[in-house]
Write a protein that holds these residues in place. Sequence first.
Motif, short mmCIF file in Angstrom:
data_model
loop_
_atom_site.label_atom_id
_atom_site.label_comp_id
_atom_site.label_asym_id
_atom_site.label_seq_id
_atom_site.Cartn_x
_atom_site.Cartn_y
_atom_site.Cartn_z
N ASP A 1 0.58 -1.31 0.06
CA ASP A 1 -0.17 -0.29 0.16
C ASP A 1 1.03 1.47 -0.14
OD1 ASP A 1 -1.62 -2.76 0.65
OD2 ASP A 1 -3.20 -1.03 1.19
N GLY A 2 1.90 1.19 -1.12
CA GLY A 2 2.46 2.26 -0.79
C GLY A 2 2.22 3.48 -2.12
N TYR A 3 2.17 4.67 -1.89
CA TYR A 3 1.74 5.83 -2.94
C TYR A 3 2.68 6.78 -3.05
CZ TYR A 3 -2.82 4.34 -1.42
OH TYR A 3 -3.83 2.58 -1.78
N ALA A 4 2.32 7.08 -4.28
CA ALA A 4 2.67 8.78 -4.99
C ALA A 4 1.85 9.49 -4.38
CB ALA A 4 2.67 8.60 -7.26
N ALA A 5 2.50 10.72 -4.43
CA ALA A 5 2.01 11.40 -3.22
C ALA A 5 1.14 12.67 -4.45
CB ALA A 5 2.92 12.90 -3.28
N ASN A 6 0.97 12.00 -5.44
CA ASN A 6 0.44 12.90 -6.97
C ASN A 6 0.20 11.85 -8.44
OD1 ASN A 6 -0.29 14.88 -9.25
ND2 ASN A 6 -0.51 15.71 -7.34
N PRO A 7 -0.94 11.86 -9.31
CA PRO A 7 -0.56 10.79 -10.69
C PRO A 7 -0.08 11.04 -11.17
CG PRO A 7 -3.10 12.71 -9.90
CD PRO A 7 -1.84 13.08 -8.89
N VAL A 8 1.09 12.25 -11.17
CA VAL A 8 1.79 13.02 -12.59
C VAL A 8 3.13 13.50 -11.47
CG1 VAL A 8 0.05 13.67 -13.91
CG2 VAL A 8 0.90 15.06 -12.48
N CYS A 9 4.05 12.78 -13.09
CA CYS A 9 5.47 13.45 -12.07
C CYS A 9 5.45 14.06 -10.99
CB CYS A 9 6.24 13.19 -13.54
SG CYS A 9 6.12 14.47 -14.77
N SER A 10 6.56 15.30 -11.49
CA SER A 10 6.97 16.32 -11.10
C SER A 10 5.91 17.06 -9.24
CB SER A 10 6.57 17.69 -11.77
OG SER A 10 7.21 17.78 -12.69
N PRO A 11 5.23 16.56 -9.61
CA PRO A 11 4.44 17.25 -7.59
C PRO A 11 5.24 15.55 -7.25
CG PRO A 11 2.31 17.14 -9.73
CD PRO A 11 3.72 16.71 -10.14
N THR A 12 5.04 14.53 -7.36
CA THR A 12 5.78 14.03 -6.47
C THR A 12 7.12 13.73 -6.55
OG1 THR A 12 4.07 12.27 -7.48
CG2 THR A 12 5.41 11.30 -5.91
N ARG A 13 8.02 14.45 -8.01
CA ARG A 13 9.39 14.49 -7.24
C ARG A 13 9.25 15.41 -6.28
NH1 ARG A 13 11.60 11.84 -11.93
NH2 ARG A 13 10.24 10.51 -13.37
N TYR A 14 8.52 16.21 -6.23
CA TYR A 14 8.75 17.22 -5.48
C TYR A 14 8.52 17.08 -4.22
CZ TYR A 14 8.47 22.90 -3.47
OH TYR A 14 9.07 24.12 -3.52
N LEU B 1 -5.70 -1.98 -10.57
CA LEU B 1 -6.05 -1.22 -10.09
C LEU B 1 -7.06 -0.35 -11.15
CD1 LEU B 1 -3.02 -0.44 -8.42
CD2 LEU B 1 -4.78 -1.63 -7.90
N ARG B 2 -7.34 0.10 -11.18
CA ARG B 2 -8.26 0.86 -11.80
C ARG B 2 -7.61 2.21 -12.22
NH1 ARG B 2 -14.81 3.44 -10.81
NH2 ARG B 2 -14.52 4.59 -13.18
N GLY B 3 -7.52 2.88 -14.02
CA GLY B 3 -7.44 4.24 -14.09
C GLY B 3 -6.09 3.89 -14.18
N GLY B 4 -5.43 4.90 -13.95
CA GLY B 4 -3.69 4.92 -14.86
C GLY B 4 -3.11 6.69 -14.11
N LYS B 5 -1.56 6.79 -14.70
CA LYS B 5 -1.12 8.07 -14.75
C LYS B 5 -2.26 9.14 -15.44
CE LYS B 5 2.51 10.36 -16.95
NZ LYS B 5 3.13 11.09 -17.53
N GLY B 6 -2.47 9.95 -14.41
CA GLY B 6 -3.09 10.93 -14.43
C GLY B 6 -4.04 11.07 -12.97
N VAL C 1 -6.81 9.99 -9.78
CA VAL C 1 -6.64 9.70 -8.84
C VAL C 1 -7.20 8.27 -8.16
CG1 VAL C 1 -7.11 10.78 -6.24
CG2 VAL C 1 -6.46 12.49 -8.53
N TYR C 2 -7.50 7.46 -9.06
CA TYR C 2 -8.27 6.02 -8.51
C TYR C 2 -6.50 5.43 -7.96
CZ TYR C 2 -12.74 6.37 -10.53
OH TYR C 2 -13.88 7.26 -10.67
N GLU C 3 -6.49 4.19 -7.64
CA GLU C 3 -5.94 4.17 -7.29
C GLU C 3 -4.82 3.02 -8.53
OE1 GLU C 3 -5.02 2.01 -3.85
OE2 GLU C 3 -5.99 4.01 -3.77
N GLY C 4 -4.89 3.14 -9.90
CA GLY C 4 -3.68 2.75 -10.92
C GLY C 4 -3.02 4.58 -11.12
N GLY C 5 -3.50 5.41 -10.30
CA GLY C 5 -2.62 6.37 -10.89
C GLY C 5 -1.64 6.93 -9.56
N ILE C 6 -1.95 6.23 -8.12
CA ILE C 6 -1.78 6.09 -7.51
C ILE C 6 -0.60 5.90 -6.17
CG2 ILE C 6 -2.81 8.85 -7.14
CD1 ILE C 6 -4.17 7.47 -4.97
N ARG C 7 -0.86 4.57 -6.47
CA ARG C 7 -0.47 3.18 -5.70
C ARG C 7 0.57 2.65 -6.80
NH1 ARG C 7 -3.59 -2.08 -2.19
NH2 ARG C 7 -4.89 -0.50 -2.21
#
Length: 493
Positions: A77-90, A329-334, A336-342
């Motif tokens: 259950d590890g997550y990215a802080a955002n569903p796209v790149c720069s915010p998570t890198r920040y 997982l539903r969705g993906g990059k971009g 906020v479903y699990e496929g975009g943030i897990r």
Amino acid sequence: MKNAAHYFLYTFAIFLTTHSVKPAILASEVTTEKRPNVVVFLVDDLGYMDIGANNPDCFYETPNVDGLSQSGMRFTDGYAANPVCSPTRYSLMTGKYPTRVQSTNFFSGKRGGTFNPAPLNDNMAVEEMTIAEVLKEKGYATFFAGKWHLGESEEYYPQNQGFDVNVGGYSRGGPYSGNRYFAPFKNPQMEVESPEGVHLPDRLARDTAAFIEEHKNEPFLAYLAFYSVHTPLMGRPDLVAKYKEKAASITGKEFAQEEQVFGKAVRKVRVLQNHAVYAAMVEAMDQAVGKVLQQLKDSGVEDNTIVIFTSDNGGLSTSEGTPTSNLPLRGGKGWVYEGGIREPWIVRYPGVTKPGSISAEPICSIDLLPTVASAAGAEIQQTVDGIDIRPALEGGTLDRDALFWHYPHYSNQGGIPGGAIRVGKYKLFERYEDGRVHLYDLDADISETNDLAEKMPERVEQMRKRLHQWYHSVDAKFLQPKDGKQPWNPNAM
């Protein structure tokens, strides 16, 4: 022979570059305590289901990453802080939610849809204390290689954010110059060009390995942020051929229809992993990880090095070639479903993590800095949102009430502008266009298909109140009016 000689000169030049760099703090100022080295692998656009450790039926072969999982701890259950790149890198750099600094989309993503997006800060301020700067204060040598994407000009690049060495990190979000994933790269932040045909993941891994060998007798941070597996979709010919042959025996439905967000085009989502070029990119990344892990052994520092492996957002499943499937997982990059943030999250901390262990504790990008700083005995002199996850690494639980996401934008991949909160096994998703909410039990419904909002109104009210309190605490910004139309405003509730 000419290329071999050229490559020798290239690697020797890298050796000289790293050899000439010294930590900002004199050796006499550093305590004699043996601090752990830190290696961070950040893979661009790698989905949770893209590694064998998370997906036994994975089409892609990732033996080195899977081996790292067996020698450390894997988080389910590890997550990215955002569903796209720069915010998570920040967030990985600073320990902050991207909403706190209004860096809520990739730099600089200002795509509109039904409404205009929220205001966007598209530079990581030089005043921020990054993971590199925190560790430099404890005498660490610091190294960055790969994708940065955290500022538009050199003043914001890694070398001005605490990294002694920067190989390839600048404003661009992908390898778009030169021959892209193959040399010559023509990357303005690579002082030494590679011989023609050298593969980018291998180049970055070799530079990282050279840095580790040169700094094996002092504490170091090596941060390898792959450009892989971001577009353009390009693979090594030998690996592409391997996976084309492998894919030939796979049958089944490749795509399904996805929720329509804006526009008239029918959006599809990939539901089957069989993309040979993407598979080649994943395996090449895995081989590069293996090269760096082997260097830790060869340099005699494996037993005193924390290794972290993760990604910046979910896999590409709904756009840009739709090369991977994130199912279940539903969705993906971009999105906020699990496929975009897990995300894949693996941590090997010698003496702390039990080999082959698994944790279901929710963790996030915001936790990297406080965890590493604590391990190094460093103080963080700024506000952070993350926590030290060592209790989870030791096999215990974390004292955390909730995780939050906020994406007030229209993504390139068709994702819905929205926010989310996870409390325990429940996740509430709030749409920013019209304010509709959905509630999911992630333990029973990882695919987010069974909306419990109408059945559990009290839980919805409680979680929504907590989410809105968080919006207020971080000064969250939302969709803006367009053509006289007003979006839903959470501040009006």
